[in-house]
Design a protein around this motif. Structure first.
Motif, PDB file in Angstrom:
ATOM      1  N   GLU A  13      26.166 -13.725  28.513  1.00 35.43           N
ATOM      2  CA  GLU A  13      27.420 -13.718  27.756  1.00 35.43           C
ATOM      3  C   GLU A  13      27.808 -12.292  27.379  1.00 35.43           C
ATOM      4  OE1 GLU A  13      29.565 -16.199  27.226  1.00 35.43           O
ATOM      5  OE2 GLU A  13      28.253 -17.463  28.424  1.00 35.43           O
ATOM      6  N   ASP A  14      26.805 -11.452  27.063  1.00 37.42           N
ATOM      7  CA  ASP A  14      27.082 -10.052  26.726  1.00 37.42           C
ATOM      8  C   ASP A  14      27.686  -9.309  27.915  1.00 37.42           C
ATOM      9  OD1 ASP A  14      26.142 -10.380  24.142  1.00 37.42           O
ATOM     10  OD2 ASP A  14      24.155  -9.560  24.575  1.00 37.42           O
ATOM     11  N   GLN A  15      27.167  -9.567  29.108  1.00 40.71           N
ATOM     12  CA  GLN A  15      27.728  -8.929  30.304  1.00 40.71           C
ATOM     13  C   GLN A  15      29.163  -9.396  30.537  1.00 40.71           C
ATOM     14  OE1 GLN A  15      24.280 -10.246  32.661  1.00 40.71           O
ATOM     15  NE2 GLN A  15      24.287  -8.200  33.563  1.00 40.71           N
ATOM     16  N   CYS A  16      29.432 -10.667  30.317  1.00 38.56           N
ATOM     17  CA  CYS A  16      30.793 -11.197  30.473  1.00 38.56           C
ATOM     18  C   CYS A  16      31.732 -10.559  29.461  1.00 38.56           C
ATOM     19  CB  CYS A  16      30.804 -12.718  30.323  1.00 38.56           C
ATOM     20  SG  CYS A  16      30.005 -13.600  31.673  1.00 38.56           S
ATOM     21  N   ALA A  17      31.288 -10.434  28.218  1.00 37.98           N
ATOM     22  CA  ALA A  17      32.117  -9.833  27.172  1.00 37.98           C
ATOM     23  C   ALA A  17      32.418  -8.371  27.492  1.00 37.98           C
ATOM     24  CB  ALA A  17      31.420  -9.955  25.821  1.00 37.98           C
ATOM     25  N   ALA A  18      31.431  -7.648  27.998  1.00 39.70           N
ATOM     26  CA  ALA A  18      31.636  -6.246  28.370  1.00 39.70           C
ATOM     27  C   ALA A  18      32.640  -6.131  29.508  1.00 39.70           C
ATOM     28  CB  ALA A  18      30.304  -5.597  28.758  1.00 39.70           C
ATOM     29  N   TYR A  19      32.548  -7.025  30.473  1.00 34.77           N
ATOM     30  CA  TYR A  19      33.497  -7.039  31.601  1.00 34.77           C
ATOM     31  C   TYR A  19      34.919  -7.281  31.091  1.00 34.77           C
ATOM     32  CZ  TYR A  19      36.070  -8.712  35.644  1.00 34.77           C
ATOM     33  OH  TYR A  19      37.026  -8.897  36.611  1.00 34.77           O
ATOM     34  N   LEU A  20      35.093  -8.284  30.229  1.00 35.84           N
ATOM     35  CA  LEU A  20      36.418  -8.597  29.709  1.00 35.84           C
ATOM     36  C   LEU A  20      36.973  -7.454  28.870  1.00 35.84           C
ATOM     37  CD1 LEU A  20      35.975 -12.372  28.848  1.00 35.84           C
ATOM     38  CD2 LEU A  20      37.193 -11.362  30.796  1.00 35.84           C
ATOM     39  N   ALA A  21      36.117  -6.760  28.123  1.00 36.90           N
ATOM     40  CA  ALA A  21      36.555  -5.603  27.345  1.00 36.90           C
ATOM     41  C   ALA A  21      37.050  -4.497  28.278  1.00 36.90           C
ATOM     42  CB  ALA A  21      35.417  -5.098  26.463  1.00 36.90           C
ATOM     43  N   THR A  22      36.368  -4.313  29.403  1.00 34.61           N
ATOM     44  CA  THR A  22      36.803  -3.320  30.389  1.00 34.61           C
ATOM     45  C   THR A  22      38.152  -3.708  30.981  1.00 34.61           C
ATOM     46  OG1 THR A  22      34.523  -2.732  30.913  1.00 34.61           O
ATOM     47  CG2 THR A  22      36.184  -2.173  32.559  1.00 34.61           C
ATOM     48  N   VAL A  23      38.342  -4.988  31.271  1.00 40.75           N
ATOM     49  CA  VAL A  23      39.633  -5.458  31.795  1.00 40.75           C
ATOM     50  C   VAL A  23      40.742  -5.150  30.789  1.00 40.75           C
ATOM     51  CG1 VAL A  23      40.976  -7.507  32.427  1.00 40.75           C
ATOM     52  CG2 VAL A  23      38.657  -7.233  33.293  1.00 40.75           C
ATOM     53  N   GLU A  24      40.491  -5.421  29.516  1.00 45.30           N
ATOM     54  CA  GLU A  24      41.500  -5.144  28.487  1.00 45.30           C
ATOM     55  C   GLU A  24      41.804  -3.652  28.383  1.00 45.30           C
ATOM     56  OE1 GLU A  24      40.127  -7.078  24.885  1.00 45.30           O
ATOM     57  OE2 GLU A  24      41.331  -8.846  25.364  1.00 45.30           O
ATOM     58  N   ARG A  25      40.765  -2.801  28.433  1.00 43.63           N
ATOM     59  CA  ARG A  25      40.993  -1.354  28.362  1.00 43.63           C
ATOM     60  C   ARG A  25      41.778  -0.874  29.574  1.00 43.63           C
ATOM     61  NH1 ARG A  25      35.777  -1.295  26.778  1.00 43.63           N
ATOM     62  NH2 ARG A  25      35.014  -0.523  28.759  1.00 43.63           N
TER      63      ARG A  25
END
Length: 77
Positions: A13-25
Protein backbone atom coordinates in the motif's frame (compact mmCIF):
# COMPACT_ATOMS: atom_id res chain seq x y z
CA UNK A 1 -12.05 5.42 -21.20
CA UNK A 2 -8.68 5.66 -19.52
CA UNK A 3 -8.17 3.22 -16.67
CA UNK A 4 -4.68 3.28 -15.23
CA UNK A 5 -3.24 1.23 -12.49
CA UNK A 6 -2.64 -2.49 -12.80
CA UNK A 7 -0.63 -3.48 -9.75
CA UNK A 8 1.04 -6.77 -8.93
CA UNK A 9 -0.48 -8.45 -5.88
CA UNK A 10 2.70 -8.17 -3.80
CA UNK A 11 3.05 -4.37 -4.20
CA UNK A 12 2.53 -2.71 -0.81
CA UNK A 13 0.00 0.00 0.00
CA UNK A 14 2.93 2.35 0.74
CA UNK A 15 4.35 1.76 -2.74
CA UNK A 16 0.92 2.46 -4.27
CA UNK A 17 0.55 5.67 -2.25
CA UNK A 18 4.01 6.84 -3.33
CA UNK A 19 3.15 6.14 -6.98
CA UNK A 20 -0.11 8.10 -6.73
CA UNK A 21 1.70 11.01 -5.04
CA UNK A 22 4.15 11.07 -7.96
CA UNK A 23 1.24 11.10 -10.43
CA UNK A 24 -0.27 14.08 -8.60
CA UNK A 25 3.07 15.96 -8.56
CA UNK A 26 3.69 15.24 -12.23
CA UNK A 27 0.22 16.16 -13.45
CA UNK A 28 -0.31 18.95 -10.90
CA UNK A 29 -3.83 17.61 -10.40
CA UNK A 30 -5.35 16.12 -7.28
CA UNK A 31 -6.58 12.64 -8.12
CA UNK A 32 -9.43 13.07 -5.65
CA UNK A 33 -10.74 15.80 -7.96
CA UNK A 34 -10.99 13.53 -11.01
CA UNK A 35 -14.63 12.81 -11.71
CA UNK A 36 -15.40 9.09 -11.61
CA UNK A 37 -16.86 8.93 -15.11
CA UNK A 38 -14.85 8.07 -18.19
CA UNK A 39 -11.32 8.68 -16.94
CA UNK A 40 -10.05 7.58 -13.55
CA UNK A 41 -6.79 6.53 -11.98
CA UNK A 42 -7.49 3.53 -9.83
CA UNK A 43 -4.94 0.95 -8.75
CA UNK A 44 -6.31 -2.53 -9.34
CA UNK A 45 -4.44 -5.48 -7.85
CA UNK A 46 -3.76 -8.25 -10.30
CA UNK A 47 -3.70 -11.63 -8.56
CA UNK A 48 -0.90 -13.98 -9.44
CA UNK A 49 -2.16 -16.65 -11.76
CA UNK A 50 -0.49 -19.69 -13.19
CA UNK A 51 1.72 -18.74 -16.09
CA UNK A 52 0.53 -15.14 -16.50
CA UNK A 53 3.22 -12.49 -16.76
CA UNK A 54 3.31 -9.96 -13.92
CA UNK A 55 3.51 -6.21 -14.39
CA UNK A 56 7.08 -6.26 -13.01
CA UNK A 57 8.10 -8.99 -15.48
CA UNK A 58 6.67 -6.97 -18.36
CA UNK A 59 8.51 -3.86 -17.15
CA UNK A 60 11.76 -5.85 -16.94
CA UNK A 61 11.28 -7.19 -20.46
CA UNK A 62 10.57 -3.71 -21.85
CA UNK A 63 13.69 -2.37 -20.11
CA UNK A 64 15.84 -5.13 -21.59
CA UNK A 65 14.75 -4.31 -25.14
CA UNK A 66 15.04 -0.55 -24.66
CA UNK A 67 11.37 0.48 -24.52
CA UNK A 68 11.31 1.49 -20.85
CA UNK A 69 14.41 3.69 -20.47
CA UNK A 70 14.85 5.00 -16.95
CA UNK A 71 11.84 3.03 -15.77
CA UNK A 72 11.75 0.85 -12.70
CA UNK A 73 10.30 -2.63 -12.56
CA UNK A 74 8.14 -1.78 -9.55
CA UNK A 75 5.05 -3.81 -10.46
CA UNK A 76 2.88 -0.71 -10.89
CA UNK A 77 1.56 0.11 -14.34
Amino acid sequence: MIALGCVDAEVSEDQCAAYLATVERTTRAKLSGVVDKLDKVKLTRMPASNGAITVAQLQQALTQIGFFPGGRADGIC
